[in-house]
Design a protein around this motif. Structure first.
Motif, PDB file in Angstrom:
ATOM      1  N   ILE A   1       6.061 -79.832  37.037  1.00 31.16           N
ATOM      2  CA  ILE A   1       7.095 -79.380  38.004  1.00 31.16           C
ATOM      3  C   ILE A   1       8.456 -80.013  37.670  1.00 31.16           C
ATOM      4  CG2 ILE A   1       7.588 -80.458  40.659  1.00 31.16           C
ATOM      5  CD1 ILE A   1       4.739 -80.845  41.038  1.00 31.16           C
ATOM      6  N   PHE A   2       8.470 -81.136  37.083  1.00 37.03           N
ATOM      7  CA  PHE A   2       9.834 -81.622  36.515  1.00 37.03           C
ATOM      8  C   PHE A   2      10.280 -81.425  34.924  1.00 37.03           C
ATOM      9  CE2 PHE A   2       8.368 -84.347  40.059  1.00 37.03           C
ATOM     10  CZ  PHE A   2       9.358 -84.216  40.933  1.00 37.03           C
ATOM     11  N   GLY A   3       9.316 -80.780  34.421  1.00 38.56           N
ATOM     12  CA  GLY A   3       9.544 -80.857  33.001  1.00 38.56           C
ATOM     13  C   GLY A   3       9.469 -82.153  32.215  1.00 38.56           C
ATOM     14  N   LYS A   4       9.690 -82.412  30.892  1.00 42.01           N
ATOM     15  CA  LYS A   4       9.579 -83.630  30.210  1.00 42.01           C
ATOM     16  C   LYS A   4      10.714 -84.427  30.425  1.00 42.01           C
ATOM     17  CE  LYS A   4       6.338 -82.289  26.443  1.00 42.01           C
ATOM     18  NZ  LYS A   4       5.270 -83.089  27.012  1.00 42.01           N
ATOM     19  N   ARG A   5      10.627 -85.489  30.281  1.00 40.12           N
ATOM     20  CA  ARG A   5      11.880 -86.481  30.624  1.00 40.12           C
ATOM     21  C   ARG A   5      12.473 -86.642  29.519  1.00 40.12           C
ATOM     22  NH1 ARG A   5      10.072 -92.223  32.055  1.00 40.12           N
ATOM     23  NH2 ARG A   5      11.993 -92.442  33.345  1.00 40.12           N
ATOM     24  N   ALA A   6      13.920 -86.497  29.633  1.00 40.96           N
ATOM     25  CA  ALA A   6      14.864 -86.596  28.263  1.00 40.96           C
ATOM     26  C   ALA A   6      14.795 -87.986  27.525  1.00 40.96           C
ATOM     27  CB  ALA A   6      16.343 -86.353  28.869  1.00 40.96           C
TER      28      ALA A   6
ATOM     29  N   VAL B   1      22.277 -83.750  29.142  1.00 43.78           N
ATOM     30  CA  VAL B   1      22.941 -82.563  29.803  1.00 43.78           C
ATOM     31  C   VAL B   1      21.936 -81.342  30.303  1.00 43.78           C
ATOM     32  CG1 VAL B   1      24.416 -80.419  28.872  1.00 43.78           C
ATOM     33  CG2 VAL B   1      25.054 -82.757  28.430  1.00 43.78           C
ATOM     34  N   GLU B   2      20.923 -81.367  29.287  1.00 39.06           N
ATOM     35  CA  GLU B   2      19.897 -80.163  29.556  1.00 39.06           C
ATOM     36  C   GLU B   2      18.992 -80.664  30.960  1.00 39.06           C
ATOM     37  OE1 GLU B   2      17.213 -79.735  26.469  1.00 39.06           O
ATOM     38  OE2 GLU B   2      18.532 -78.646  25.029  1.00 39.06           O
ATOM     39  N   ASN B   3      18.778 -81.743  31.080  1.00 40.55           N
ATOM     40  CA  ASN B   3      18.158 -82.261  32.310  1.00 40.55           C
ATOM     41  C   ASN B   3      18.923 -81.809  33.667  1.00 40.55           C
ATOM     42  OD1 ASN B   3      16.043 -83.416  33.577  1.00 40.55           O
ATOM     43  ND2 ASN B   3      17.258 -85.193  34.136  1.00 40.55           N
ATOM     44  N   THR B   4      20.409 -82.367  33.444  1.00 41.14           N
ATOM     45  CA  THR B   4      21.380 -81.943  34.482  1.00 41.14           C
ATOM     46  C   THR B   4      21.421 -80.702  34.839  1.00 41.14           C
ATOM     47  OG1 THR B   4      22.692 -83.940  33.750  1.00 41.14           O
ATOM     48  CG2 THR B   4      23.628 -82.456  35.475  1.00 41.14           C
ATOM     49  N   GLN B   5      21.200 -79.744  33.899  1.00 40.18           N
ATOM     50  CA  GLN B   5      21.482 -78.122  34.150  1.00 40.18           C
ATOM     51  C   GLN B   5      19.933 -77.875  34.941  1.00 40.18           C
ATOM     52  OE1 GLN B   5      21.977 -76.371  30.445  1.00 40.18           O
ATOM     53  NE2 GLN B   5      24.231 -77.043  30.315  1.00 40.18           N
ATOM     54  N   GLU B   6      18.989 -78.332  34.492  1.00 40.99           N
ATOM     55  CA  GLU B   6      17.701 -78.115  35.276  1.00 40.99           C
ATOM     56  C   GLU B   6      17.769 -78.360  36.689  1.00 40.99           C
ATOM     57  OE1 GLU B   6      14.475 -78.326  31.425  1.00 40.99           O
ATOM     58  OE2 GLU B   6      14.344 -79.738  33.053  1.00 40.99           O
ATOM     59  N   ASN B   7      18.229 -79.672  37.032  1.00 44.96           N
ATOM     60  CA  ASN B   7      18.200 -80.094  38.372  1.00 44.96           C
ATOM     61  C   ASN B   7      19.202 -79.150  39.159  1.00 44.96           C
ATOM     62  OD1 ASN B   7      16.617 -82.076  37.628  1.00 44.96           O
ATOM     63  ND2 ASN B   7      18.238 -83.671  37.345  1.00 44.96           N
ATOM     64  N   THR B   8      20.526 -78.460  38.688  1.00 45.09           N
ATOM     65  CA  THR B   8      21.422 -77.941  39.418  1.00 45.09           C
ATOM     66  C   THR B   8      20.908 -76.377  39.509  1.00 45.09           C
ATOM     67  OG1 THR B   8      22.154 -77.169  37.412  1.00 45.09           O
ATOM     68  CG2 THR B   8      23.321 -79.171  38.348  1.00 45.09           C
ATOM     69  N   SER B   9      19.753 -75.917  38.800  1.00 42.00           N
ATOM     70  CA  SER B   9      19.196 -74.626  38.990  1.00 42.00           C
ATOM     71  C   SER B   9      18.016 -74.560  39.731  1.00 42.00           C
ATOM     72  CB  SER B   9      18.968 -73.968  37.827  1.00 42.00           C
ATOM     73  OG  SER B   9      18.047 -74.795  36.945  1.00 42.00           O
ATOM     74  N   SER B  10      18.097 -75.464  41.147  1.00 41.41           N
ATOM     75  CA  SER B  10      17.039 -75.538  41.924  1.00 41.41           C
ATOM     76  C   SER B  10      16.812 -74.284  42.679  1.00 41.41           C
ATOM     77  CB  SER B  10      17.184 -76.742  42.751  1.00 41.41           C
ATOM     78  OG  SER B  10      18.409 -76.524  43.640  1.00 41.41           O
ATOM     79  N   GLU B  11      17.480 -73.383  42.697  1.00 42.26           N
ATOM     80  CA  GLU B  11      17.207 -71.903  43.571  1.00 42.26           C
ATOM     81  C   GLU B  11      16.028 -71.403  42.754  1.00 42.26           C
ATOM     82  OE1 GLU B  11      18.344 -71.485  46.248  1.00 42.26           O
ATOM     83  OE2 GLU B  11      19.563 -73.285  46.355  1.00 42.26           O
ATOM     84  N   GLU B  12      15.831 -71.373  41.371  1.00 35.26           N
ATOM     85  CA  GLU B  12      14.845 -70.697  40.311  1.00 35.26           C
ATOM     86  C   GLU B  12      13.445 -71.097  41.105  1.00 35.26           C
ATOM     87  OE1 GLU B  12      15.809 -70.466  36.736  1.00 35.26           O
ATOM     88  OE2 GLU B  12      17.839 -70.005  36.688  1.00 35.26           O
TER      89      GLU B  12
END
Length: 659
Positions: free
Chosen positions: A622-627, A642-653
């Motif tokens: 669900i969340f992906g691996k922890r950074a 940074v990658e984790n933040t980008q994943e969190n902002t793309s919650s519409e997908e």
């Protein structure tokens, strides 16, 4: 050393009094005297079974038949004939003086000829000396009293029966392990505790080669204090010292000195040290010494503490009373060293203080090796894995895990103890017994699922929270749901780490607020935990900017008995406000994180409702691996964030595309 007991004339006086009192009660009544005519009257009525004629004195004893005796006995108390059947013969019922023996025989024979129904027989005996009968009876009763003395007084004096402590109450209760009962524990049986073992090995060398140190002017330590949390192996370490040194080992608890009688504790201390000196070189081990070593004068109580303080005073005197050539070392163990009396802790009494801490991961592996040696294990058991699954466990806890795993395997009819059995044992010990049959309403089950999903979500998304291992909504113990984490083993904790842990702890209540718009009483243990953490941050560790670098912690334990606070009322208000602000800020932070990841929270809660138990792999889906996971340490931390933040902002997908 068992002291030789001297004869006490008091016991002899007791024997005499008992003999004089009991003998008349048990002695049979003397026979009733009749005349010769009365005897022949009984003989004519065929009431006489036997007559004994004594040739050395003009006397005869008459024994009635059973029917005649039964008719004559009106009071059952007079029929004492069967009281002591093994000790004396049947008692005659009458006696009489017959005058001339020849005339008596002729008259007796003539009466039998005239009355054929009379079957009475007579025997001839010698009466003997009356003094002889008295002497025999006296010897019998003296033997009875000797047996009573042995089983009553001697056994009671040695503590072998009820009330036995009355005669040995001042004696030491220490259990002695010597050449007859050797201590079988050695340092090989003590896994982990490398630092503590290294220090106590010197104690063994002192006892074995004392001259090596004394000839250079050194003094052998008189006392060694083992301090540490419960179950870390303090008592086991002391036994290993005795087993390695091969010297007499006196073992007892601090409560063994405590008694309701005044002066008993001090007497037992004197007796203990006297025995140890007699068997020198020797070790005295006092477990839980805080029972008698508590600081004197605390609480202002009078009377109740006097006996304990007298015992402590005697212990202090004895530890100063023997010289360095006595070769008696006192070892003690406690998990409350902060409350011990300062006079007990000073150099010259307990010269060394050894801290026995909770085992680290490599030490836990060694402890597992010891306890798993007696268990039938499956081939895939990884001891390193078991050590990682038990952070913060003491040696006693690990022993309990191994035993519980064996019981679970037997309950499930396994031929070997498997990895899953050990995991179930850890869950059983930490969370309690699983209650699969507990009835829960669907609405309550859904709330529990979101609560646990909130914990899991926050712990996954904040850096310093402990990584998740397992989440379940199956009731276990007193809880409706539970989550298992693998805390990082660290010696120091920063402010950021404590705040992240508090945020993850409040994630359950925050998830209820986000999902349902209200909160429940299910977060009681969470609130208790974060409140204590916030109080520690402000009042103990000085981690609050508003309060400053101040600690109100009292390591001596004296504040436990004080009625006032070490700060003013104004400071108390500031502390209350600061504690509340810390908790509320982390709660708002948790709510914000959950709002930003609401779709993932819902997905995790739904998976919990479906499967009831989820693991780390389910969160990674669900969340992906922890950074900041260990397996991602090769990558730069900034890039991972940074990658984790980008994943969190793309919650519409969709969830799958994010992973």
């Amino acid at each position: 050393m068992k002291e030789k007991s001297s004869f006490n004339w008091f016991y002899l006086v007791v024997f005499a009094v008992l003999a004089i009192t009991i003998y008349p009660l048990l002695n049979l009544d003397p026979p009733q005297s009749i005349n010769e005519n009365g005897f022949f009257a009984l003989l004519k009525e065929n009431k006489v079974e036997k007559v004994v004629v004594y040739t050395d004195t003009p006397r005869a004893d008459v024994f009635l038949t059973k029917e005649a005796r039964a008719a004559m006995v009106k009071n059952a108390k007079k029929d004492t004939q069967n009281l002591l059947p093994a000790m004396q013969e049947q008692k005659p019922d009458f006696d009489f003086n017959y005058g001339n023996l020849q005339y008596f025989q002729e008259k007796f024979d003539n009466l039998k000829k005239e009355n054929p129904q009379v079957k009475t027989q007579y025997d001839f005996k010698t009466a003997g000396s009356p003094f002889q009968d008295i002497l025999i009876q006296a010897l019998i009763w003296f033997g009875i009293m000797a047996v009573i003395y042995y089983f009553l007084f001697r056994k009671m004096g040695s503590g072998g029966g009820p009330g036995g402590q009355i005669f040995s109450i001042g004696k030491s209760r220490a259990k002695l392990f010597d050449e007859n009962e050797k201590v079988q524990v050695t340092f090989k049986d003590v896994a982990g505790l490398e630092g503590a073992k290294e220090e106590v090995q010197e104690v063994v060398d002192f006892l074995k080669n004392s001259e090596k140190y004394t000839k250079l002017g050194g003094k052998i330590p008189k006392g060694v204090l083992l301090v540490g949390p419960p179950g870390t192996g303090k008592t086991l370490l002391a036994k290993a010292v005795a087993g390695e040194a091969k010297v007499p080992f006196f073992s007892l608890s601090g409560s063994d000195f405590v008694e309701m009688f005044v002066g008993v504790g001090a007497s037992r201390v004197r007796d203990l040290f006297a025995q140890a000196k007699a068997k020198s070189p020797a070790i005295i081990f006092i477990d839980e010494i805080d029972a008698i070593g508590r600081a004197r004068g605390r609480g202002g109580l009078q009377g109740g503490n006097d006996e304990r303080e007298n015992t402590l005073n005697q212990l202090l005197t004895e530890m100063d009373g023997f010289g360095t050539d006595t070769n008696v070392i006192v070892m003690a163990a406690t998990n409350r060293a902060d409350i011990l009396d300062k006079a007990l802790m000073r150099a010259g009494r307990f010269d060394r203080s050894i801290y026995v801490d909770l085992p680290e991961m490599h030490e836990r592996r060694e402890i597992f090796d010891v306890h798993l040696a007696k268990i039938k294990l499956a081939p895939d058991i990884d001891r390193d894995f078991l050590a990682k699954q038990t952070p913060g466990f003491s040696g006693a806890d690990i022993a309990n895990v191994c035993n519980e795993a064996a019981l679970i395997a037997a309950r499930n009819n396994h031929e070997f103890v498997t990895k899953q059995d050990f995991l179930d044992a850890v869950d059983r010990i930490i969370g309690g017994l699983e209650k699969k049959n507990k009835a829960i309403k669907p609405s309550e089950k859904k709330r529990v699922a979101f609560h646990e999903a909130g914990h899991a979500t926050i712990s996954w998304l904040v850096e310093h929270a402990a990584p998740l291992l397992k989440v379940t909504i199956v009731p276990r113990g007193r809880s409706l749901g539970a989550a298992w984490y693998l805390p990082e083993e660290r010696s120091l904790t920063t402010t950021e780490q404590m705040l992240d842990e508090m945020c993850a702890t409040l994630g359950g209540r925050a998830a209820e607020q986000v999902a349902f718009g209200n909160i429940s009483t299910g977060a009681l243990s969470d609130l208790e935990r974060v409140t204590k953490q916030a109080q520690a941050m402000v009042t103990i560790y000085g981690l609050s900017e508003n309060i400053g670098n101040i600690s109100y912690y009292d390591s001596s334990g004296q504040s436990e008995y004080s009625f006032g606070k070490p700060y003013s009322e104004e400071t108390a208000k500031k502390i209350d406000v600061e504690i509340k602000d810390i908790i509320e800020n982390q709660y708002k932070r948790a709510v914000t994180i959950l709002h930003e990841n609401r779709d993932k929270l819902d997905a995790l809660a739904q998976k919990l409702l479906e499967k009831e138990v989820i693991f780390r792999e389910d969160l990674e889906e669900i969340f992906g691996k922890r950074a900041w996971d260990p397996e991602l340490t090769e990558r730069p931390v900034t890039e991972a964030v940074v990658e984790n933040t980008q994943e969190n902002t793309s919650s519409e997908e969709p969830q799958e595309s994010q992973n």
